[in-house]
Design a protein around this motif. Sequence first.
Motif, PDB file in Angstrom:
ATOM      1  N   LEU A   1      -0.785  -9.678  -4.039  1.00 36.03           N
ATOM      2  CA  LEU A   1      -1.876  -8.697  -4.030  1.00 36.03           C
ATOM      3  C   LEU A   1      -2.440  -8.555  -2.619  1.00 36.03           C
ATOM      4  N   ASP A   2      -2.414  -9.672  -1.887  1.00 36.97           N
ATOM      5  CA  ASP A   2      -3.009  -9.668  -0.549  1.00 36.97           C
ATOM      6  C   ASP A   2      -2.301  -8.735   0.429  1.00 36.97           C
TER       7      ASP A   2
ATOM      8  N   ALA B   1       3.593  -5.932  -8.377  1.00 38.31           N
ATOM      9  CA  ALA B   1       3.358  -7.341  -8.709  1.00 38.31           C
ATOM     10  C   ALA B   1       2.557  -7.443 -10.003  1.00 38.31           C
ATOM     11  N   ALA B   2       1.564  -6.568 -10.121  1.00 42.72           N
ATOM     12  CA  ALA B   2       0.716  -6.595 -11.313  1.00 42.72           C
ATOM     13  C   ALA B   2       1.500  -6.173 -12.551  1.00 42.72           C
TER      14      ALA B   2
ATOM     15  N   ALA C   1      -1.645  -5.817   0.254  1.00 38.74           N
ATOM     16  CA  ALA C   1      -2.324  -4.517   0.329  1.00 38.74           C
ATOM     17  C   ALA C   1      -3.393  -4.545   1.412  1.00 38.74           C
TER      18      ALA C   1
ATOM     19  N   GLU D   1       1.677  -4.243  -4.368  1.00 38.14           N
ATOM     20  CA  GLU D   1       0.594  -4.932  -5.077  1.00 38.14           C
ATOM     21  C   GLU D   1       0.526  -4.471  -6.535  1.00 38.14           C
ATOM     22  N   LEU D   2       0.828  -3.206  -6.755  1.00 40.09           N
ATOM     23  CA  LEU D   2       0.830  -2.708  -8.139  1.00 40.09           C
ATOM     24  C   LEU D   2       2.091  -3.169  -8.876  1.00 40.09           C
TER      25      LEU D   2
ATOM     26  N   LYS E   1       0.830  -1.207   0.000  1.00 44.93           N
ATOM     27  CA  LYS E   1       0.000   0.000   0.000  1.00 44.93           C
ATOM     28  C   LYS E   1       0.870   1.266   0.000  1.00 44.93           C
TER      29      LYS E   1
ATOM     30  N   PHE F   1       1.407 -14.572  -7.005  1.00 47.34           N
ATOM     31  CA  PHE F   1       0.720 -13.344  -7.422  1.00 47.34           C
ATOM     32  C   PHE F   1      -0.426 -12.934  -6.483  1.00 47.34           C
ATOM     33  N   TYR F   2      -1.327 -13.875  -6.188  1.00 48.97           N
ATOM     34  CA  TYR F   2      -2.469 -13.504  -5.335  1.00 48.97           C
ATOM     35  C   TYR F   2      -2.010 -13.084  -3.937  1.00 48.97           C
TER      36      TYR F   2
END
Lengths: 351, 292, 347
Positions: C258-259, C240-241, C261, C237-238, C225, C254-255
């Motif tokens: 994202l987690d 990673a994307a 965040a 998280e961004l 974040k 990946f998930y």
Amino acid sequence: MKAALDLVRADAEAVLSGRTARLDALRGQHLFISGGTGFLGAWLLELAAVLNAQHGFGLKLTVFSRNARDFARRWPHLGKLDWIHFQEGDIRYLAELPRDTRYIIHAAALTDRRLFASQPGAVAETNGLGTLRILRAANLLEDLQKFVLLSSGLVYGRQPWETPAIAENFAGPLRCDEVTSVYAESKRYAEVIAQCAISESKLPVVTLRPFAFVGPYQSLQLPWAVTDFIRDSLNGGPIRIMGDGATVRSILYGSDFAFWVLSTLVNGRARETYNVGSPEPIDLISLARLITRHFTPAPEIRTGVGQSGHDRNRLVPVIAKSAHDLGAAVTVPLPVAIERTIAWNRLIQSS
Amino acid sequence: MSQPRKLPVAILGTGNIGTDLLVKVLRSPVLDCRLFAGRNLSSPGMTKASLLNVPVSAKGIDSIRELRGQVELVFDATSAESHLKHAPVLAELGVTVVDLTPAQVGRMCVPAVNLADCLDQPNVNMVTCGGQASVPLAWAIAQANPGVEYIETVSSIASRSAGPATRINLDEYLLTTETGLRTFAACPHTKAILNLNPAQPCIHMQTTVMAKIRQPDLARTRERVEAMVAVIKKYVPGYQLILPPLLEGGRLVTMVRVDGLGDYLPRYAGNLDIINCAAIAFAEARAHRRQT
Amino acid sequence: MPDKPSITVCDATLRDGSHACSHQITLEQVRTYAAASEAAGFSFLEVGHGNGLGASSLQVGESLVPEGEMLRAAKACLRRTKLSVHVIPGFATIQRDIAGALDAGVDLFRVGCHCTEADITQRHIGHVRSVGREAWGVLMMSHMASKDVLLEEAKKMQSYGAQGIVLMDSAGAYFPADVTEKIGLLASRLDVPVGFHAHDNLGLSIANSLAALEAGARIIDGTAKGFGAGAGNAPLELLAAVLRQRGYPTSLDFYRALDVAGVAEKLFAGSLPGASDITIVSGLAGVFSGFAKPVQRAATQLGVDPRDVFFELGRRKVVGGQEDIILEVANELARRQAGANPGSPAP
């Protein structure tokens, strides 16, 4: 004498005409010039004199040289200026610079080719150690804006015959197992010493690599092609060329050289290296003819007077980077430069 | 009043610090420089000393030994490593030693705080530049406030004023400065921080002292700090209070700037000037005391 | 498309985030977040005070939890993910601070300094290497030096034994073209991998991180974040994307990446950074992002505009670690505002 000085003054005014804005940052500043009584030094003082007298620059100069007093006596029109301080000394033992020095031109070096043969060790010592000493002293300054190191176009080693001109990123071979390399090697060493100061102390050093020059204040006793030819012509000739005359040089006039250096103080980018010289190639035969036409009768030009095996060589700079960053240009074409130099030498000889 | 006979001194170490010290010794009415000794005859400092007609030698400590009985005080401006070798030799010669290295052989001396206690010492150590700037403030704060729990000092100096030896020995600088604070401010918990700033023109040395105090007496602290600054100014003319003590975020903060005298070193190098000024203050006090 | 190089992703949440919460990270937060970072598969998790080892101080703020405890707590939660610390010579010493971190099992020491002062890292990098741990060099506030200076300083660190070099945009002042120029030069001229650490003061942290990857960076820093100094860092998280979409291989799940965040959102609620007038001005002035909170504090106490304080700090070219100058500047501005009693302290 006055006519000779007027000629130089007119050239200094001409080279500055319309270009002083490039030097504005120097207004009111203290410049330290080591080796300030040589050919370049004299021209720098001439330009500074015009900047102060006609453009209100308010420059203050310290001129450091082994023969500062002799120079000031010989050229009283410069020697008596109250904003120039002549300091006599040996660059190898320089310990301190004036506290308020903001700009430094380090031109002190042994550049006489005869010394390269007779006292090569002294050449190595003065050109290397002198650079080390002045950089150390510069490191104690409070607000140094620029340090310009005068290196040499000879650091490139041999320019290949098929390469018309060399840019700053060229590197040719130099033989360190020959004493004749001492001057070029001493200048390469001076350059790397400057790189050390940049890396260790972040000193704002700019390196200039001068090529070949002509003009008033140049000693005709220096055994370079152009000075040899002029001296021999003044003496009635003949001009003697060892090889076939195809060797190529390029030659810049003193006023253009001095402007180039002053502009580097202001506009040169720290850590960068720039060529200084004319980009116009000329072979020795053509150069000799440019000179002899000013004499009647024209002195004879003899070629091939040396032993066989005198090969052709070439030394011509690319000046694109200097032109772009420094606004450097040839404002005095070579034929004019030759004409002014011969006129000056005649006036001096007759006075 | 007759001018006292000058105290004969020698300087060991011809680097920037030693050379600046030389200029200060030559200006002193009570010190007489008999020898400027180092190892490199071609150093800029040696050149300058020769030009000033000061006797020079490249034989280092041996040249001092040869002057047995002729000098009474020696400044050591070499390195901590060298001073450890010099100290026994100088002790045997019976000269007073002013150690400007962080070797910490002798008693720590901060003239504004403990000059009188040091005058009989055979070897005094000048702590560090940050120590000379911060210790007097820490001491003044401790005098004004009984409940000092923690003292911290931060110095920012111009990158160019930190030579290669300082740069490689930052840890020793921090530890020595912390020891100085602990000793003088009688405070068990201390911290020193050093920042190098490369800005051009070079920044002048700034030192901040911060403290955690149970019940701070701000008025008394200001009084004590201002009195202390006046004392220091007598031997470090460029020492100025730029942030009088104030309370912020639960801490007491005060800040000084030190302009150098610009003798040999540039004026921005207040960090180097202050330690030399302190060394001279000690030596001059020794010279005066010898007369009485 | 040719195979892209594998990217080392460094999670600096528990170090840079220290600035965002005035160094009040708790042991519970360390444990919970470290578990999430491990699950996400980040290569390194950096833990400690915002200014690194030994930096807990009145100058830059005291840590709630002693660093040894933080490091041990984090280490206990990590298996694949390695533990790293930030080290600034001038704050941290080998004897007092690095020794303890070695005992706590730190795997990687990222030894940083202001971007022109690389030679002060020689002993610290050398020590870490001599005891067999990994050491990188970090050039902080790297917007303040030219690419040539950065290369020279990075080469010094490489010669001391640094096994990676990270350029930090500590002030969040870079534009993508600056990143391309500087990272591009370092990536092409250094032997060791090169990394980039972004701040979001001008809203460019992801754009700059992508520019770094495309210019040849093999290491990228981020925080969950964006939990970090000033306007925060490049959000992990961004990152990673972006890494996934651009086809860069990583060690991430990946998930789970994202987690982080969501984990950060709960864990650091109330302290998460965001753009504000203060952080924008800080980025424009090129001042260390970590100054945001102390500047606001001093400006409030002395009754001056924090934006004026930032611009003045930028004019003075202060570097990270010079937080004490904030008070002097704020005091000076207050005095000028009052226009009276020059030389006296502000009320």
